[in-house]
Scaffold this motif. Structure first.
Motif, PDB file in Angstrom:
ATOM      1  N   VAL A  71      31.391   3.382  -7.084  1.00 54.14           N
ATOM      2  CA  VAL A  71      31.534   4.539  -7.687  1.00 54.14           C
ATOM      3  C   VAL A  71      32.329   4.379  -9.032  1.00 54.14           C
ATOM      4  N   ILE A  72      33.390   3.595  -9.176  1.00 59.15           N
ATOM      5  CA  ILE A  72      34.090   3.348 -10.344  1.00 59.15           C
ATOM      6  C   ILE A  72      32.962   2.434 -11.333  1.00 59.15           C
ATOM      7  N   ALA A  73      32.520   1.428 -11.022  1.00 58.26           N
ATOM      8  CA  ALA A  73      31.591   0.793 -11.729  1.00 58.26           C
ATOM      9  C   ALA A  73      30.418   1.312 -12.241  1.00 58.26           C
ATOM     10  N   GLY A  74      29.963   2.150 -11.303  1.00 56.70           N
ATOM     11  CA  GLY A  74      28.769   3.017 -11.832  1.00 56.70           C
ATOM     12  C   GLY A  74      29.086   3.980 -12.864  1.00 56.70           C
ATOM     13  N   LEU A  75      30.149   4.668 -12.730  1.00 54.71           N
ATOM     14  CA  LEU A  75      30.839   5.579 -13.877  1.00 54.71           C
ATOM     15  C   LEU A  75      31.223   4.944 -15.096  1.00 54.71           C
ATOM     16  N   LEU A  97      29.911   3.554 -20.858  1.00 54.53           N
ATOM     17  CA  LEU A  97      29.610   2.695 -21.669  1.00 54.53           C
ATOM     18  C   LEU A  97      28.174   2.681 -22.575  1.00 54.53           C
ATOM     19  N   ALA A  98      27.204   3.353 -21.655  1.00 51.98           N
ATOM     20  CA  ALA A  98      25.838   3.408 -22.323  1.00 51.98           C
ATOM     21  C   ALA A  98      25.849   4.687 -22.797  1.00 51.98           C
ATOM     22  N   ALA A  99      26.546   5.669 -22.443  1.00 52.52           N
ATOM     23  CA  ALA A  99      26.613   6.947 -23.296  1.00 52.52           C
ATOM     24  C   ALA A  99      27.272   6.958 -24.481  1.00 52.52           C
ATOM     25  N   THR A 100      28.317   6.401 -24.657  1.00 53.39           N
ATOM     26  CA  THR A 100      29.045   5.964 -25.882  1.00 53.39           C
ATOM     27  C   THR A 100      28.270   4.759 -26.966  1.00 53.39           C
ATOM     28  N   GLY A 101      27.100   4.288 -26.347  1.00 52.62           N
ATOM     29  CA  GLY A 101      26.474   3.133 -27.288  1.00 52.62           C
ATOM     30  C   GLY A 101      27.273   1.900 -27.297  1.00 52.62           C
ATOM     31  N   THR A 102      28.324   1.665 -26.150  1.00 53.26           N
ATOM     32  CA  THR A 102      28.750   0.222 -26.084  1.00 53.26           C
ATOM     33  C   THR A 102      27.906  -0.601 -25.758  1.00 53.26           C
TER      34      THR A 102
END
Length: 63
Positions: free
Chosen positions: A14-18, A23-28
């Motif tokens: 759960v932690i890794a998925g979140l 990271l994808a949502a922020t564009g990192t």
């Protein structure tokens, strides 16, 4: 479909998925970060199809 993931395993998923989704949502990271949905859902469900194929069971409960 019985559980085959233990509490520690589920928590890490759960932690890794979140983290990957964030990271994808922020564009990192690129679009592949949204693949964090897979560990997130398997962690929530407590069941991993790959574990079944490989004969792995980290759940302490016997069924």
């Amino acid at each position: 479909m019985s559980r085959n993931e233990g509490t520690f395993d589920r928590t890490l998923r759960v932690i890794a998925g979140l983290a990957l989704i964030a990271l994808a949502a922020t564009g990192t990271v690129g679009w592949w970060g949204y693949l964090g949905v897979v560990p997130l859902l398997t962690g929530i469900a407590g069941y991993c199809p790959l574990y079944t194929l490989l004969g792995i069971n980290t759940c302490s409960r016997k069924r």
